[in-house]
Design a protein around this motif. Structure first.
Motif, PDB file in Angstrom:
ATOM      1  N   ALA A  45       0.835  -1.204   0.000  1.00 24.62           N
ATOM      2  CA  ALA A  45       0.000   0.000   0.000  1.00 24.62           C
ATOM      3  C   ALA A  45       0.872   1.257   0.000  1.00 24.62           C
ATOM      4  N   VAL A  46       1.923   1.242   0.795  1.00 22.32           N
ATOM      5  CA  VAL A  46       2.836   2.390   0.829  1.00 22.32           C
ATOM      6  C   VAL A  46       3.527   2.556  -0.517  1.00 22.32           C
ATOM      7  N   GLN A  47       3.968   1.448  -1.090  1.00 19.74           N
ATOM      8  CA  GLN A  47       4.644   1.494  -2.384  1.00 19.74           C
ATOM      9  C   GLN A  47       3.699   2.003  -3.478  1.00 19.74           C
ATOM     10  N   GLU A  48       2.454   1.585  -3.434  1.00 21.59           N
ATOM     11  CA  GLU A  48       1.473   2.052  -4.416  1.00 21.59           C
ATOM     12  C   GLU A  48       1.273   3.561  -4.297  1.00 21.59           C
ATOM     13  N   ALA A  49       1.242   4.060  -3.071  1.00 23.55           N
ATOM     14  CA  ALA A  49       1.121   5.510  -2.871  1.00 23.55           C
ATOM     15  C   ALA A  49       2.333   6.231  -3.447  1.00 23.55           C
ATOM     16  N   HIS A  50       3.511   5.667  -3.261  1.00 24.88           N
ATOM     17  CA  HIS A  50       4.721   6.276  -3.823  1.00 24.88           C
ATOM     18  C   HIS A  50       4.670   6.269  -5.345  1.00 24.88           C
ATOM     19  N   TYR A  51       4.257   5.146  -5.931  1.00 26.97           N
ATOM     20  CA  TYR A  51       4.163   5.065  -7.392  1.00 26.97           C
ATOM     21  C   TYR A  51       3.155   6.068  -7.940  1.00 26.97           C
ATOM     22  N   THR A  52       2.056   6.253  -7.236  1.00 23.77           N
ATOM     23  CA  THR A  52       1.051   7.225  -7.674  1.00 23.77           C
ATOM     24  C   THR A  52       1.628   8.639  -7.639  1.00 23.77           C
ATOM     25  N   ALA A  53       2.363   8.943  -6.584  1.00 24.45           N
ATOM     26  CA  ALA A  53       2.983  10.269  -6.479  1.00 24.45           C
ATOM     27  C   ALA A  53       4.019  10.468  -7.583  1.00 24.45           C
ATOM     28  N   ILE A  54       4.808   9.437  -7.858  1.00 23.71           N
ATOM     29  CA  ILE A  54       5.822   9.529  -8.916  1.00 23.71           C
ATOM     30  C   ILE A  54       5.155   9.715 -10.276  1.00 23.71           C
ATOM     31  N   ALA A  55       4.076   8.981 -10.514  1.00 22.66           N
ATOM     32  CA  ALA A  55       3.364   9.107 -11.797  1.00 22.66           C
ATOM     33  C   ALA A  55       2.819  10.522 -11.961  1.00 22.66           C
ATOM     34  N   GLY A  56       2.310  11.105 -10.882  1.00 23.59           N
ATOM     35  CA  GLY A  56       1.829  12.492 -10.944  1.00 23.59           C
ATOM     36  C   GLY A  56       2.950  13.458 -11.271  1.00 23.59           C
ATOM     37  N   LYS A  57       4.088  13.268 -10.638  1.00 21.15           N
ATOM     38  CA  LYS A  57       5.244  14.140 -10.916  1.00 21.15           C
ATOM     39  C   LYS A  57       5.696  13.983 -12.370  1.00 21.15           C
ATOM     40  N   LEU A  58       5.716  12.738 -12.862  1.00 24.63           N
ATOM     41  CA  LEU A  58       6.127  12.503 -14.250  1.00 24.63           C
ATOM     42  C   LEU A  58       5.171  13.163 -15.222  1.00 24.63           C
ATOM     43  N   ASP A  59       3.873  13.160 -14.920  1.00 23.50           N
ATOM     44  CA  ASP A  59       2.905  13.846 -15.775  1.00 23.50           C
ATOM     45  C   ASP A  59       3.188  15.352 -15.809  1.00 23.50           C
ATOM     46  N   GLU A  60       3.475  15.913 -14.628  1.00 24.52           N
ATOM     47  CA  GLU A  60       3.799  17.338 -14.559  1.00 24.52           C
ATOM     48  C   GLU A  60       5.062  17.648 -15.358  1.00 24.52           C
ATOM     49  N   ILE A  61       6.076  16.821 -15.202  1.00 27.21           N
ATOM     50  CA  ILE A  61       7.340  17.034 -15.915  1.00 27.21           C
ATOM     51  C   ILE A  61       7.115  16.903 -17.416  1.00 27.21           C
ATOM     52  N   GLY A  62       6.312  15.920 -17.821  1.00 22.11           N
ATOM     53  CA  GLY A  62       6.006  15.745 -19.246  1.00 22.11           C
ATOM     54  C   GLY A  62       5.322  16.968 -19.826  1.00 22.11           C
ATOM     55  N   ALA A  63       4.368  17.535 -19.091  1.00 27.37           N
ATOM     56  CA  ALA A  63       3.674  18.735 -19.560  1.00 27.37           C
ATOM     57  C   ALA A  63       4.645  19.909 -19.666  1.00 27.37           C
ATOM     58  N   THR A  64       5.550  20.026 -18.690  1.00 25.09           N
ATOM     59  CA  THR A  64       6.539  21.108 -18.725  1.00 25.09           C
ATOM     60  C   THR A  64       7.491  20.944 -19.913  1.00 25.09           C
TER      61      THR A  64
END
Length: 104
Positions: A45-64
């Motif tokens: 569960a903790v790892q899934e939360a980390h992966y979700t946060a990383i995916a969000g950051k990657l989306d932001e970086i991709g948009a930038t």
């Protein structure tokens, strides 16, 4: 145990005691397995939360990155538009001034 068996010298007593010890060991083993499974579920569960946060950051970086990659193209389009406007303006000015340099 048979009813006529004396508890002190019954031949089944060692087997029963061995089964009871094995059952206690199995109970301990099962508790340990379930504890470990709970730990794994919690860690997942903790790892899934980390992966979700990383995916969000990657989306932001991709948009930038996309915005930064599109910026030079927009500047180039603006530059070409300004150049074409200047050429059309110069041509209209040349026509308005009587087209000097054309065989009259």
């Amino acid at each position: 145990m048979p009813e006529n068996c004396n508890p002190n010298d019954c031949p089944l007593t060692p087997r029963v005691e061995a089964l009871e010890r094995a059952n206690e060991q199995h109970t301990k083993t099962h508790r340990e397995i379930f504890r470990r499974m709970n730990d794994v579920e919690r860690d997942n569960a903790v790892q899934e939360a980390h992966y979700t946060a990383i995916a969000g950051k990657l989306d932001e970086i991709g948009a930038t990155v996309k915005a930064l990659a599109d910026k030079p193209a927009k500047r180039w389009e603006s530059l070409v538009g300004y150049a074409l406007s200047a050429l059309v303006g110069a041509f209209l000015l040349w026509v308005a001034s009587g087209m000097p340099g054309v065989g009259k």
